[in-house]
Motif scaffolding. Structure first.
Motif, PDB file in Angstrom:
ATOM      1  N   PHE A 134       0.794  -1.230   0.000  1.00  0.00           N
ATOM      2  CA  PHE A 134       0.000   0.000   0.000  1.00  0.00           C
ATOM      3  C   PHE A 134       0.828   1.284   0.000  1.00  0.00           C
ATOM      4  CE2 PHE A 134      -2.523  -3.093   2.693  1.00  0.00           C
ATOM      5  CZ  PHE A 134      -3.238  -3.602   1.627  1.00  0.00           C
ATOM      6  N   SER A 135       1.771   1.384  -0.946  1.00  0.00           N
ATOM      7  CA  SER A 135       2.576   2.600  -1.070  1.00  0.00           C
ATOM      8  C   SER A 135       1.938   3.507  -2.121  1.00  0.00           C
ATOM      9  CB  SER A 135       4.018   2.258  -1.456  1.00  0.00           C
ATOM     10  OG  SER A 135       4.804   3.431  -1.519  1.00  0.00           O
ATOM     11  N   SER A 136       0.983   4.320  -1.677  1.00  0.00           N
ATOM     12  CA  SER A 136       0.176   5.137  -2.594  1.00  0.00           C
ATOM     13  C   SER A 136       1.018   6.176  -3.321  1.00  0.00           C
ATOM     14  CB  SER A 136      -0.942   5.829  -1.821  1.00  0.00           C
ATOM     15  OG  SER A 136      -1.822   4.885  -1.257  1.00  0.00           O
ATOM     16  N   GLY A 137       0.760   6.307  -4.619  1.00  0.00           N
ATOM     17  CA  GLY A 137       1.458   7.305  -5.431  1.00  0.00           C
ATOM     18  C   GLY A 137       2.927   7.028  -5.630  1.00  0.00           C
ATOM     19  N   THR A 138       3.354   5.819  -5.343  1.00  0.00           N
ATOM     20  CA  THR A 138       4.785   5.537  -5.232  1.00  0.00           C
ATOM     21  C   THR A 138       5.537   5.693  -6.550  1.00  0.00           C
ATOM     22  OG1 THR A 138       6.309   3.990  -4.145  1.00  0.00           O
ATOM     23  CG2 THR A 138       4.666   3.029  -5.657  1.00  0.00           C
ATOM     24  N   ASP A 139       4.871   5.492  -7.698  1.00  0.00           N
ATOM     25  CA  ASP A 139       5.556   5.628  -8.985  1.00  0.00           C
ATOM     26  C   ASP A 139       6.048   7.043  -9.234  1.00  0.00           C
ATOM     27  OD1 ASP A 139       5.279   2.974 -10.476  1.00  0.00           O
ATOM     28  OD2 ASP A 139       3.231   3.320  -9.798  1.00  0.00           O
ATOM     29  N   HIS A 140       5.467   8.010  -8.555  1.00  0.00           N
ATOM     30  CA  HIS A 140       5.834   9.410  -8.761  1.00  0.00           C
ATOM     31  C   HIS A 140       6.706   9.955  -7.626  1.00  0.00           C
ATOM     32  CE1 HIS A 140       3.133   9.557 -12.172  1.00  0.00           C
ATOM     33  NE2 HIS A 140       2.203   8.992 -11.426  1.00  0.00           N
ATOM     34  N   CYS A 141       7.170   9.068  -6.758  1.00  0.00           N
ATOM     35  CA  CYS A 141       7.955   9.486  -5.589  1.00  0.00           C
ATOM     36  C   CYS A 141       9.403   9.052  -5.735  1.00  0.00           C
ATOM     37  CB  CYS A 141       7.356   8.892  -4.309  1.00  0.00           C
ATOM     38  SG  CYS A 141       5.666   9.439  -3.965  1.00  0.00           S
ATOM     39  N   ASP A 142      10.312   9.893  -5.246  1.00  0.00           N
ATOM     40  CA  ASP A 142      11.739   9.597  -5.322  1.00  0.00           C
ATOM     41  C   ASP A 142      12.351   9.255  -3.968  1.00  0.00           C
ATOM     42  OD1 ASP A 142      12.105  10.057  -8.144  1.00  0.00           O
ATOM     43  OD2 ASP A 142      11.783  12.183  -7.725  1.00  0.00           O
ATOM     44  N   TRP A 143      11.562   9.403  -2.890  1.00  0.00           N
ATOM     45  CA  TRP A 143      11.979   9.004  -1.550  1.00  0.00           C
ATOM     46  C   TRP A 143      10.792   8.329  -0.881  1.00  0.00           C
ATOM     47  CZ3 TRP A 143      16.723   9.878   1.128  1.00  0.00           C
ATOM     48  CH2 TRP A 143      17.687  10.574   0.384  1.00  0.00           C
ATOM     49  N   ILE A 144      11.060   7.646   0.233  1.00  0.00           N
ATOM     50  CA  ILE A 144       9.980   6.923   0.906  1.00  0.00           C
ATOM     51  C   ILE A 144      10.218   6.864   2.408  1.00  0.00           C
ATOM     52  CG2 ILE A 144      11.020   4.605   0.767  1.00  0.00           C
ATOM     53  CD1 ILE A 144       8.213   3.596  -0.146  1.00  0.00           C
ATOM     54  N   PHE A 145       9.150   6.946   3.181  1.00  0.00           N
ATOM     55  CA  PHE A 145       9.150   6.657   4.609  1.00  0.00           C
ATOM     56  C   PHE A 145       8.658   5.222   4.790  1.00  0.00           C
ATOM     57  CE2 PHE A 145       8.858  11.250   4.770  1.00  0.00           C
ATOM     58  CZ  PHE A 145       9.505  11.618   5.950  1.00  0.00           C
ATOM     59  N   LEU A 146       9.415   4.393   5.497  1.00  0.00           N
ATOM     60  CA  LEU A 146       9.002   3.021   5.751  1.00  0.00           C
ATOM     61  C   LEU A 146       9.045   2.720   7.244  1.00  0.00           C
ATOM     62  CD1 LEU A 146      10.873   1.128   2.886  1.00  0.00           C
ATOM     63  CD2 LEU A 146       8.441   1.660   3.008  1.00  0.00           C
ATOM     64  N   GLY A 147       8.043   2.010   7.718  1.00  0.00           N
ATOM     65  CA  GLY A 147       8.024   1.582   9.103  1.00  0.00           C
ATOM     66  C   GLY A 147       8.831   0.310   9.283  1.00  0.00           C
ATOM     67  N   ALA A 148       9.528   0.211  10.399  1.00  0.00           N
ATOM     68  CA  ALA A 148      10.344  -0.976  10.672  1.00  0.00           C
ATOM     69  C   ALA A 148      10.437  -1.187  12.181  1.00  0.00           C
ATOM     70  CB  ALA A 148      11.749  -0.816  10.079  1.00  0.00           C
ATOM     71  N   MET A 149      10.834  -2.391  12.544  1.00  0.00           N
ATOM     72  CA  MET A 149      11.115  -2.716  13.937  1.00  0.00           C
ATOM     73  C   MET A 149      12.603  -2.991  14.084  1.00  0.00           C
ATOM     74  SD  MET A 149       8.068  -2.456  15.122  1.00  0.00           S
ATOM     75  CE  MET A 149       8.269  -3.062  16.793  1.00  0.00           C
ATOM     76  N   VAL A 150      13.186  -2.536  15.180  1.00  0.00           N
ATOM     77  CA  VAL A 150      14.575  -2.876  15.468  1.00  0.00           C
ATOM     78  C   VAL A 150      14.638  -4.373  15.742  1.00  0.00           C
ATOM     79  CG1 VAL A 150      16.543  -2.485  16.972  1.00  0.00           C
ATOM     80  CG2 VAL A 150      15.020  -0.587  16.391  1.00  0.00           C
ATOM     81  N   GLY A 151      15.583  -5.056  15.075  1.00  0.00           N
ATOM     82  CA  GLY A 151      15.661  -6.506  15.211  1.00  0.00           C
ATOM     83  C   GLY A 151      17.028  -6.999  15.652  1.00  0.00           C
ATOM     84  N   ASP A 152      17.081  -8.304  15.881  1.00  0.00           N
ATOM     85  CA  ASP A 152      18.342  -8.949  16.246  1.00  0.00           C
ATOM     86  C   ASP A 152      18.944  -9.621  15.014  1.00  0.00           C
ATOM     87  OD1 ASP A 152      16.914 -11.297  15.829  1.00  0.00           O
ATOM     88  OD2 ASP A 152      16.524 -11.616  17.964  1.00  0.00           O
ATOM     89  N   LYS A 153      20.063 -10.320  15.215  1.00  0.00           N
ATOM     90  CA  LYS A 153      20.771 -10.922  14.090  1.00  0.00           C
ATOM     91  C   LYS A 153      19.985 -12.065  13.448  1.00  0.00           C
ATOM     92  CE  LYS A 153      25.378  -9.655  15.719  1.00  0.00           C
ATOM     93  NZ  LYS A 153      26.714 -10.134  16.145  1.00  0.00           N
ATOM     94  N   GLU A 154      18.992 -12.583  14.171  1.00  0.00           N
ATOM     95  CA  GLU A 154      18.140 -13.645  13.618  1.00  0.00           C
ATOM     96  C   GLU A 154      16.958 -13.073  12.829  1.00  0.00           C
ATOM     97  OE1 GLU A 154      19.454 -14.027  16.882  1.00  0.00           O
ATOM     98  OE2 GLU A 154      20.926 -15.258  15.790  1.00  0.00           O
TER      99      GLU A 154
END
Length: 393
Positions: A134-154
């Motif tokens: 669900f990245s709306s309008g993404t074809d016209h965008c040159d940068w992006i904000f993405l949500g993530a969780m801090v993870g471990d090596k696994e």
């Protein structure tokens, strides 16, 4: 005060309408439509003046998104979602602000914020991988904000969870072709995003919880009222404005269609008191939804502008009103569509597209009512809601 961006959108309304069928066919905004929206300035409304933004009052932004969506739903949706990102960028590290907007103030930024990635801490930043929908309008965008969780090596999220909003340039992520084949909001091009083991420097990373609770803005030291506004007011604003604007599109298309229509009983709709009653009631409900959303953002703005803290209970009340406004507008749109006869179903009738888009708008996570209503009601009784009840508030 005149809203010049809204005036610009009105001036290109016929062009947007003329390209709507193409947008539906290709599953994204046509290049010419996106170019027209850039020229109109809708995505710069919440951007900093330093980068040729307008720092508009959120009410003006909402009104402009509503108008755009009433012309073509997908255009309004992209304006509402992509248009909020410069607001958040204004609270990011100055280095990434300069990277994104320093050479082109019309650079668009996409999202989503749902934590579809895992970010592994390394020296100087993070290594991140993941997939997002669900990245709306993404074809016209040159940068992006993405949500993530801090993870471990696994590759598993750390506990307790630590959420991040990560900012990436177009070279660091893949847009998945043909990942947006849907019944409504087809022209938004809300495609999937993939990131594979990309290094994200620290200065391009924002604390997700801090963005939502306002800590990031405080730490950054913003002084403008606009950038002190709660995330729970600003992020949903564009989405709900678009949804209400689409409902206004249903109303306008419904009235245009019914004007000369003869009903199944042979009675002109102009002489049918039952249909007229429903149209009148639905129009009032859609207008009430509009005023509820605008009044809500005005109320929060006035609190922030007066230097007052917007506490959780007030944020929850605002989210309650925002979600309710979306639902009441779409339910009113149903009343209009349901009384428009069989020919409203035909694909060459714009009424059916507005109706489909309105329902698609309700499917955004920001319009889920259960925990929002629960949190608002519980707050009004005194307790401080915790856990899932605080999500997106």
């Amino acid at each position: 005060m005149s809203n010049r961006v809204l005036d610009n959108i009105v001036a290109i309304a016929d062009d947007i309408r003329a390209q709507a069928d193409e947008a539906e066919s290709i599953g994204r905004l046509p290049d010419e439509m996106a170019k027209g929206m850039k020229h109109a300035g809708v995505i710069r409304m919440l951007a900093r003046k330093k980068y040729d933004g307008f720092e508009s009052h959120p009410r003006e932004f909402a009104e402009t998104v509503m108008k755009t969506a009433s012309i073509y739903g997908s255009a309004g949706w992209v304006a509402g979602i992509v248009g909020v990102h410069p607001w958040q960028l204004a609270m990011a590290d100055p280095r990434v602000q300069e990277e994104v907007l320093g050479t082109d103030s019309d650079t668009w930024q996409a999202s989503p914020y749902m934590p579809g990635g895992i970010a592994l801490p390394v020296d100087g930043g993070y290594i991140m991988s993941g997939r997002w929908q669900f990245s709306s309008g993404t074809d016209h965008c040159d940068w992006i904000f993405l949500g993530a969780m801090v993870g471990d090596k696994e590759g598993k999220p750390l506990m307790p969870p630590q959420s991040l909003h990560v900012i990436l340039p177009r070279a660091d992520y893949e847009i998945v072709p043909d990942s947006w084949d849907v019944v409504g909001l087809r022209g938004t091009g809300s495609k999937d995003i993939i990131v594979k083991e990309k290094f994200i420097p620290d200065y391009r990373v924002m604390d997700g919880n801090g963005v939502i609770d306002g800590t990031v803005a405080k730490n950054y030291g913003v002084t403008e009222t606009l950038y002190k506004m709660p995330w729970s007011t600003m992020f949903p604003l564009g989405i709900t404005s678009a949804t209400i604007g689409i409902a206004e599109g249903v109303l306008a298309a419904g009235i245009a269609y019914q004007r000369e229509r003869i009903g199944a009983t042979g009675t002109a709709i102009k002489d049918d008191p039952y249909t007229l009653y429903s149209l009148g009631e639905a129009a009032a409900e859609i207008d009430a939804a509009r005023q509820q959303l605008l009044g809500n953002v005005d109320r929060i703005w006035d609190l922030v502008d007066a230097g007052k803290e917007v506490d959780f209970a007030q944020r929850a009340e605002g989210r309650r009103n925002q979600t309710r406004a979306a639902w009441r507008a779409v339910r009113a749109a149903d009343e209009i569509f349901d009384r428009s006869g069989g020919n409203a179903l035909r694909m060459d009738n714009p009424l059916q597209r507005f109706w489909r888009d309105a329902h698609a708008g309700l499917h955004h996570a920001i319009h889920v009512t259960n925990t929002v209503y629960h949190a608002a009601a519980l707050s009004s009784l005194g307790p401080d809601p915790q856990g899932p009840l605080r999500v997106m508030i």
